[in-house]
Scaffold this active site. Structure first.
Site, PDB file in Angstrom:
ATOM      1  N   LYS A  81       3.930  -9.978   2.065  1.00 16.91           N
ATOM      2  CA  LYS A  81       3.385 -10.980   2.991  1.00 16.91           C
ATOM      3  C   LYS A  81       2.106 -11.613   2.420  1.00 16.91           C
ATOM      4  CE  LYS A  81       3.299  -7.965   6.374  1.00 16.91           C
ATOM      5  NZ  LYS A  81       3.947  -6.835   5.646  1.00 16.91           N
ATOM      6  N   THR A  82       1.192 -10.763   1.952  1.00 14.12           N
ATOM      7  CA  THR A  82      -0.059 -11.290   1.386  1.00 14.12           C
ATOM      8  C   THR A  82       0.234 -12.044   0.092  1.00 14.12           C
ATOM      9  OG1 THR A  82      -1.136  -9.331   2.296  1.00 14.12           O
ATOM     10  CG2 THR A  82      -2.413 -10.630   0.728  1.00 14.12           C
ATOM     11  N   ASP A 111      -4.204 -11.768   8.377  1.00  9.28           N
ATOM     12  CA  ASP A 111      -3.366 -10.577   8.245  1.00  9.28           C
ATOM     13  C   ASP A 111      -3.408  -9.823   9.573  1.00  9.28           C
ATOM     14  OD1 ASP A 111      -1.725  -8.829   6.971  1.00  9.28           O
ATOM     15  OD2 ASP A 111      -3.275  -7.882   5.753  1.00  9.28           O
ATOM     16  N   THR A 115       3.066  -6.753  10.916  1.00 12.76           N
ATOM     17  CA  THR A 115       4.054  -5.687  10.747  1.00 12.76           C
ATOM     18  C   THR A 115       4.763  -5.436  12.078  1.00 12.76           C
ATOM     19  OG1 THR A 115       2.213  -4.189  11.137  1.00 12.76           O
ATOM     20  CG2 THR A 115       2.912  -4.445   8.865  1.00 12.76           C
ATOM     21  N   ARG A 141       5.055  -2.382  -3.152  1.00 12.84           N
ATOM     22  CA  ARG A 141       3.751  -1.718  -3.282  1.00 12.84           C
ATOM     23  C   ARG A 141       3.932  -0.239  -3.644  1.00 12.84           C
ATOM     24  NH1 ARG A 141       0.700  -2.564   1.444  1.00 12.84           N
ATOM     25  NH2 ARG A 141      -0.311  -4.384   0.510  1.00 12.84           N
TER      26      ARG A 141
HETATM   27  P1  ADP Z   1       2.045  -6.949   2.354  1.00 17.57           P
HETATM   28  O1  ADP Z   1       1.027  -8.035   2.525  1.00 17.57           O
HETATM   29  O2  ADP Z   1       3.383  -7.300   2.924  1.00 17.57           O
HETATM   30  O3  ADP Z   1       1.564  -5.601   2.833  1.00 17.57           O
HETATM   31  P2  ADP Z   1       1.626  -7.429  -0.450  1.00 17.57           P
HETATM   32  O4  ADP Z   1       1.931  -8.875  -0.536  1.00 17.57           O
HETATM   33  O5  ADP Z   1       0.178  -7.034  -0.481  1.00 17.57           O
HETATM   34  O6  ADP Z   1       2.329  -6.766   0.807  1.00 17.57           O
HETATM   35  O7  ADP Z   1       2.418  -6.711  -1.645  1.00 17.57           O
HETATM   36  C1  ADP Z   1       1.978  -5.511  -2.246  1.00 17.57           C
HETATM   37  C2  ADP Z   1       2.176  -5.555  -3.739  1.00 17.57           C
HETATM   38  O8  ADP Z   1       3.568  -5.551  -4.011  1.00 17.57           O
HETATM   39  C3  ADP Z   1       1.632  -6.817  -4.398  1.00 17.57           C
HETATM   40  O9  ADP Z   1       0.358  -6.604  -4.953  1.00 17.57           O
HETATM   41  C4  ADP Z   1       2.605  -7.111  -5.494  1.00 17.57           C
HETATM   42  O10 ADP Z   1       2.181  -6.513  -6.697  1.00 17.57           O
HETATM   43  C5  ADP Z   1       3.885  -6.442  -5.060  1.00 17.57           C
HETATM   44  N1  ADP Z   1       4.884  -7.398  -4.568  1.00 17.57           N
HETATM   45  C6  ADP Z   1       5.147  -7.705  -3.281  1.00 17.57           C
HETATM   46  N2  ADP Z   1       6.162  -8.569  -3.184  1.00 17.57           N
HETATM   47  C7  ADP Z   1       6.559  -8.833  -4.443  1.00 17.57           C
HETATM   48  C8  ADP Z   1       7.589  -9.656  -5.018  1.00 17.57           C
HETATM   49  N3  ADP Z   1       8.432 -10.373  -4.241  1.00 17.57           N
HETATM   50  N4  ADP Z   1       7.721  -9.686  -6.349  1.00 17.57           N
HETATM   51  C9  ADP Z   1       6.905  -8.953  -7.135  1.00 17.57           C
HETATM   52  N5  ADP Z   1       5.916  -8.141  -6.671  1.00 17.57           N
HETATM   53  C10 ADP Z   1       5.741  -8.089  -5.347  1.00 17.57           C
END
Ligand code: ADP
Length: 347
Positions: A66-67, A111, A160, A219
């Site tokens: 998401k981030t 977020d 989430t 992650r």
């Molecule tokens: P969320 O915001 O959903 O908790 P993040 O966007 O922070 O998750 O993702 C966590 C880590 O996972 C990122 O730092 C990245 O390295 C990896 N990641 C997430 N989605 C992808 C993707 N589609 N392709 C490659 N790496 C990804």
């Protein structure tokens, strides 16, 4: 009861690594093809119209990107982004600086948007819809309201818990996308790309071994890789072989399905103490000396998804797969209809 944190050391969020390994552009992202297709059309159209993108809501479990989307989208649009978090915005005055600092077509990322207090959420409505806000100047009888026009902007929200977002808030997002878990193949690709970024040699079998234990989550895959890298550096010559990957995972208690020690403790409590269930969550929590919330929020989702347990109106039950995974015999009473297979959910 003390609320126990069950995050294993290797699963602790490591922010610098998140930033270092995070893809910079949408094209560098692996998987989520349908989401990416929608976004690319929306970005393309917004660019052609010379207008901001519509507001976007991403929902899905932690660590799925998401981030990452929220940082890649502004880059594709060539605009700036400000990052905020729902729980940190306690009152409308906390969000005013973000709104007044917006540039034309820039992005505001919030977020955990489901954790915005009601007053802040309502304050955002006019900002999102009409790009304007009211600011109260002064106090008491001399107070005045100033109506402020904002720069047209895009709000990107991440949650989430989409179900906890109010209807009016949800409806103000033009694009709503759900991020699902990643396939083994996608996780292996992410892991291999990140091994290259970190300049660490990971043998192909080791890469799929680590991905298999990553619970469908990029992650977690990154964290598995970082731990395997450290283990390899400290114990051997720095190369992550299949054996090194397995030893590294075993040391921190991660098994072939990606379960950690707490997950296995939950299942073995359910099976040994409660004969596989049905058992109430409070009873399981008391036996394990962990809070029921922790079990519901942090342990059960993955066990349910892995089909190792079910949740019925009569309580929690282990599935035959859980017995098999823990190498425990299914009690004969269950087989004769006294327990395990008497567990079909009522609802
Ligand atoms: P969320 O915001 O959903 O908790 P993040 O966007 O922070 O998750 O993702 C966590 C880590 O996972 C990122 O730092 C990245 O390295 C990896 N990641 C997430 N989605 C992808 C993707 N589609 N392709 C490659 N790496 C990804």
């Amino acid at each position: 009861m003390v609320r126990e944190s069950i995050v294993t050391p290797e699963e602790q969020p490591s922010e610098e690594h998140d930033i270092a390994l995070r893809p910079k552009r949408i094209a560098d992202m692996v998987g989520q093809r349908e989401v990416i297709e929608v976004l690319q059309i929306a970005i393309d159209a917004a660019r052609k119209r010379d207008e901001p993108l519509g507001h976007i809501l991403f929902d899905g479990p932690p660590g799925l990107g998401k981030t990452t989307f929220a940082t890649c989208i502004p880059r594709e649009m060539g605009v700036s982004v400000q990052m905020a978090s729902g729980p940190a915005l306690k009152a409308p005055k906390d969000i005013v600086p973000y709104l007044t600092n917006l540039e034309d077509r820039s992005v505001l990322f919030i977020d955990e948007i489901h954790r915005l207090p009601k007053a802040v959420e309502e304050y955002l409505y006019t900002a999102m819809e009409d790009f304007r806000i009211d600011i109260v100047l002064g106090e008491g009888v001399s107070a005045r309201t100033l109506n402020l026009q904002l720069k047209p902007f895009t709000l990107i929200g991440a949650t989430t818990r989409a179900g906890m977002l109010s209807g009016p808030m949800r409806d103000r997002f033009q694009i709503r996308e759900h991020l699902g878990f990643y396939s083994l193949q996608e996780l292996t690709e992410i892991l291999n790309r990140n091994a290259e970024k970190l300049d660490v040699e990971v043998e192909p079998i080791a890469a799929s071994e680590l991905s298999r234990r990553a619970r469908g989550t990029p992650r977690v895959a990154n964290n598995r890789l970082l731990w395997a890298r450290d283990y390899a550096l400290s114990k051997v010559d720095g190369i992550v072989t299949d054996q090194v990957a397995q030893d590294a995972m075993q040391m921190i208690g991660i098994d072939e399905l990606g379960l950690d020690r707490q997950d296995r403790r939950y299942l073995s409590t359910l099976i040994r103490v409660f004969s596989g269930g049905p058992a109430g969550i409070e009873a399981i929590a008391h036996t394990m000396n962990v809070s029921a919330d922790t079990l519901v929020d942090e342990v059960e989702p993955f066990l349910l998804r892995s089909e190792l347990m079910i949740r019925s109106s009569r309580g929690r039950c282990a599935t035959p797969l859980a017995f098999q995974h823990l190498k425990l015999d299914i009690p004969s009473t269950a087989l004769s209809g006294g327990g395990l297979f008497d567990q079909i959910p009522d609802a």
